[in-house]
Structure formats: structure tokens, C-alpha cells
Design an enzyme around this catalytic site. Sequence first.
Site, PDB file in Angstrom:
ATOM      1  N   ASP A 130       0.746  -1.290   0.010  1.00 36.41           N
ATOM      2  CA  ASP A 130       0.086   0.031   0.027  1.00 36.41           C
ATOM      3  C   ASP A 130       0.654   1.309   0.060  1.00 36.41           C
ATOM      4  O   ASP A 130       0.503   2.428  -0.558  1.00 36.41           O
ATOM      5  CB  ASP A 130      -1.025   0.075   1.164  1.00 36.41           C
ATOM      6  CG  ASP A 130      -0.399  -0.471   2.491  1.00 36.41           C
ATOM      7  OD1 ASP A 130       0.797  -0.072   2.824  1.00 36.41           O
ATOM      8  OD2 ASP A 130      -1.334  -0.642   3.303  1.00 36.41           O
ATOM      9  N   CYS A 185      -2.255  -8.111  -0.056  1.00 30.39           N
ATOM     10  CA  CYS A 185      -3.262  -8.550   0.877  1.00 30.39           C
ATOM     11  C   CYS A 185      -4.398  -8.866  -0.060  1.00 30.39           C
ATOM     12  O   CYS A 185      -4.894  -7.953  -0.865  1.00 30.39           O
ATOM     13  CB  CYS A 185      -3.534  -7.700   1.719  1.00 30.39           C
ATOM     14  SG  CYS A 185      -2.313  -7.552   3.156  1.00 30.39           S
ATOM     15  N   SER A 200      -5.261  -0.068   9.947  1.00 36.06           N
ATOM     16  CA  SER A 200      -5.006  -0.843   8.733  1.00 36.06           C
ATOM     17  C   SER A 200      -6.142  -0.804   7.813  1.00 36.06           C
ATOM     18  O   SER A 200      -7.529  -0.760   8.124  1.00 36.06           O
ATOM     19  CB  SER A 200      -4.753  -2.071   9.117  1.00 36.06           C
ATOM     20  OG  SER A 200      -4.735  -3.203   7.960  1.00 36.06           O
TER      21      SER A 200
END
Length: 570
Positions: free
Chosen positions: A124, A195, A472
Site C-alpha cells: 500500500d 493482501c 490498517s
Amino acid sequence: MPKKLRSNFPHGSYLWAVRAAQWQALGIDESELEKPKIAIVNSSSNLAICFSHLDGIAAELKQSIRDAGALPFEIRTAAPSDFITGAGAGGAYMLAARDLITNDIEVAVEGAQLDGMICLASCDKTVPGQLMAAARLNIPTLVVVCGYQPSGEYNGRHVDIEDVFIGSMHALTGKLPVDELVGMARNAIKGPGVCSGMGTANSMHLVCEALGMALPGSSPIAANSPQMFDFVRQAGQRIVAMIEEDLKPRDILSPGAFANAVSVVLAAGGSVNCIKHMQAVAAEGGIDVDVYGLFRELGNRIPVLVGVRPMGEHSIEQMEAAGGGRALLKRLEPLLHGDALTVTGKTLGDNLQGVVVADEQVIRPLQRPFATQPAIVMLRGNIAPQAGIVKYGIDPSKMRRFSGPAICFERSADAIAALQDGRIKPGHVVVMRGAGVRGGPAMGGGASRVVFAIDGAGLGDKVAMLTDGHLSGLVCKGLVVAEVAPEAAVGGPLALLVDGDIIDIDLDHHRLDARIASAELQARARRWRPQPAQFGGGWLDIYRDAVKGMEHGAVLIKPLDISDEQEAGR
């Protein structure tokens, strides 16, 4: 081809000669030196599975660029992964790495005066770091989405990295046996990529496409799939054409493009971290866009059309099969700025012609959304004069109002210890502060761990939480107000709260307030003294001293000013 590329210097001059000598030693023939020179920005690393496949992508991209008549030059940047790089300094290196990536790129690309760049977007922080560099340098740039990882199964159930993250805190609070957590960890990840949920990485990949900075249809996408490599090859061809057309990021990153990206994040129930990242991109490009304001403005207009984990129960694979980001944009088309320019040289509206949605249960129509209430709610009040952010989700039974006494902590470890010994009780508002961009620094401090520990203690629907830290992108549990600004470390009202202060959270009216008289808050402010820094030394001290507030996206410096006079003098 433009008459003059900025990478070319007069034949026989000092810069021509020394570059020719260097590149000849690298196997580049002198006859090629007039070609466009393109950076491949690669964050490859063997530390994390997120980046482990990028070298193979870079090799394919180099060939595509050569076939298109240009010279590729691979450069490297930091490669931060939350689950690896987040171990040091309480996670402070993660957000701080975003801006390090931007400056890595500037040093290599601006220093060498390359003509364009392709950024390999993976975990990210690499994505906003690359977009920030694109906006700052303003040379032809294209982002290649490098895909999500395959997840696994354990005991007959789906398991991914989100489950492991949540499970680790459940194990800490005694809700999950450690052996069960070990089994989950052994089976959660089955290959390279980011992810697999709609966390920050996949959310920012969608943002790239919605902003017009990635090829249409390229997000989300399975890492190392044939479809991904098709886009890699197309990108190599397209970046050369973009240099010929002189198509630059600031031509693409218009206010309308940012509004489109905000709409996509809201419709996908994406990560709240996208807000500060998009604001940082705007700040680096000198683009007059208030991303926080766009989330306030559009929040009640954009329904949730996608329910990928953790927002809902669909998988990222199902979203890709249903048409991915391009299909979601098609659903939103009546609400978008269709005239926004993209890396294709065409508008978003042009790119959406003929697009169909393959599965209406996965990517819903506007008339039949998963939820009509905002996926992300922006709050303000006397303890959040600038902002507080809630990721609400799509469960209509979740709390929308909460009032209770504060219980305050300066460290995540102290909050978790209080959970373990029973000091945090139903009705409390857990205040975890000192985790902002200066206090953490860089939003280290483990706010997400506290959220999952609260869930593991069985208090997820019985307490609320406030923090100036970030969460997160995989967090979508309980009533948590994150990124409360101004942060405690600079004397924001969050720093002034004491145990027992009554806190009111009201999502319907977008309010976050403490029942404290203004005079009392002012008196507390006069007595306030900053807490000692949690972590410091080296890069973290540089970051803490330089970072700007959240309203600027927590950037470090003002955007690089490459004036018309400088351009003309090259």
C-alpha cells in the site's frame, strides 16, 4: 517524437560524453542514446511476499519498452510491508516510507533527467509514494498494478492475512488458541502479491485506475496472471506513446479525477488511508483539491456497490471476475466526471464505452446497493476541529451513536494491558492518542492492534474508540474514530481529555464532541505539555521535524517547483 527529449544533451558535450561512457559499459549502443529514456520504478524486495514477483514484471516491461523503441532503466525504492517493516519503532517506518519512496524516485529520475516512468504498484505505501512522485515531477507516468495474492484454506475455511492479523490479537486476549493461529498463518498466503481483501493496497490500486493513472481494466488483478502480464506489455507500449504526446500527470490529475477516485473508494468501501494518500498526491502536484471535503460532500451520495472482505463477504477474485474497477466505474458513471483525461489519452467516459458488469450480485447497480449509508463517515466537533474518520461498513445494525466516559492511553501496549486486566469495561470510550504523524511518529503506535484486541476481548459492540493514529485498511470492526485531527502531539483537543470525560459520537450528524465547556478546554490547553517522543533517531526524527499536517496529506515538503523557465533552459 518531441524535437527535444530532456534526457538528451548536445553530442560531444560533457553530459553526453560521460553518459555515453556509462551506458556503453552497460551494453547500450551509442546509436540508441537519442531514444526516450524511461524509468521502471521497482520496489522489489525479498523481505515480503508483496514485492517478491516484481523483478519478473520488470523484465517483461523492459522488453516491451525496447520493442516500442525506447530505453528502459530500472530503479529501486524502499519496499515497506506492514507485516514486516511494521515491526520496528511501533510501525512508524510504514507511513514514513511513503515519502521516502517519493524522494527516492525524485533523486533517480529527476537527477538523471529521464523522460518518463512506469511505476510498479504493489503494497500500500508504494502506490501513494509513486503517485506523489508522479505529481511532483510531472513527467509522463503510468502506474502498473502488480496484483493481489492468492489466499488459502485452513480446517475447511477460507483464511487470508486479515484473518491472521485479527487472530493474533484474539490469541493475545485468550479468545483463540495459539495452535489455531499457527495453523492459520501456515495457510493464509499461497503466492505473491498484496493482501487479498479490500485493504489499502487494493483500494489504492482502484484509486490509480479511477484517477486515470493506470490502464483501464487493470485493477484489481491476480498477481502474475496472464491478464496482469498483458497489461504490463500494454503499459510498455503506452508509456512511449505518452512521451510522444507529452501527456503528463498534471494533465490527468484534475479535480474531477480526484472526485472520481473518492467515489470509487466510497462505492467499494475502501480503506480510510486513501484519504490522506490522495490529499498528499494533490499537495505534491500543487492541485487545488480538498480530498477531505470531497469525502464529506460525496459520502451521502455514493452508495456501497461492492462488498469485498472485510466490508462484506465477497472475495477480491469475485470482484475481478465481475469486471473489476472498470465495471465499478461503469456503475458509477452517471455520478462521475466522464470528461476526466486518462493515461490512454482518452477520457474516462471514452474508456467506459461498451463496458458491462459480469455479476450483478458482486458489483451492484445504483438502484440496489449493499448499503446507502456512507461507507466512510467524516466527523467534526470540539475534539476533532479538523476531522475524525469512521469506516462504517455495510451492516445496518452497527452502532451509529455512542456516549460514554473516556479511558485514556498514551501507548497501545497500555491499552491492551488494560483490556487483559479488565479495566476497559462496556460503555467506555477508549482514547488512544500520541499516534499521529508527529506523535507516532508517522502514525506508528498500533491503533489497529488495539481495535482487534477489543474485538478479541468481546467488547467490539460495547465500547467505542478514538485515536489520532491510522488503521490498517483491513480494519472494519466496531465504532472506531481514527485520524482525529489535530493530533495530540501538537496539542489537539484529544490531548486534553482525561479519564471520565463524557464523549459523544454521532454518525448521523457527523459529530464528535466531549461534554467539556470551552473555558475548561482552554484552561487544559494552557496547562498541556507534550509527551516525550515514543521513537526517534535517524530517519524518524527527520520525518517528525518535516511532516506537515493531515490537511496536507502529511507530506514532508512543498511540491518541487519545475518552472517553465527551467523547462525552457534544459
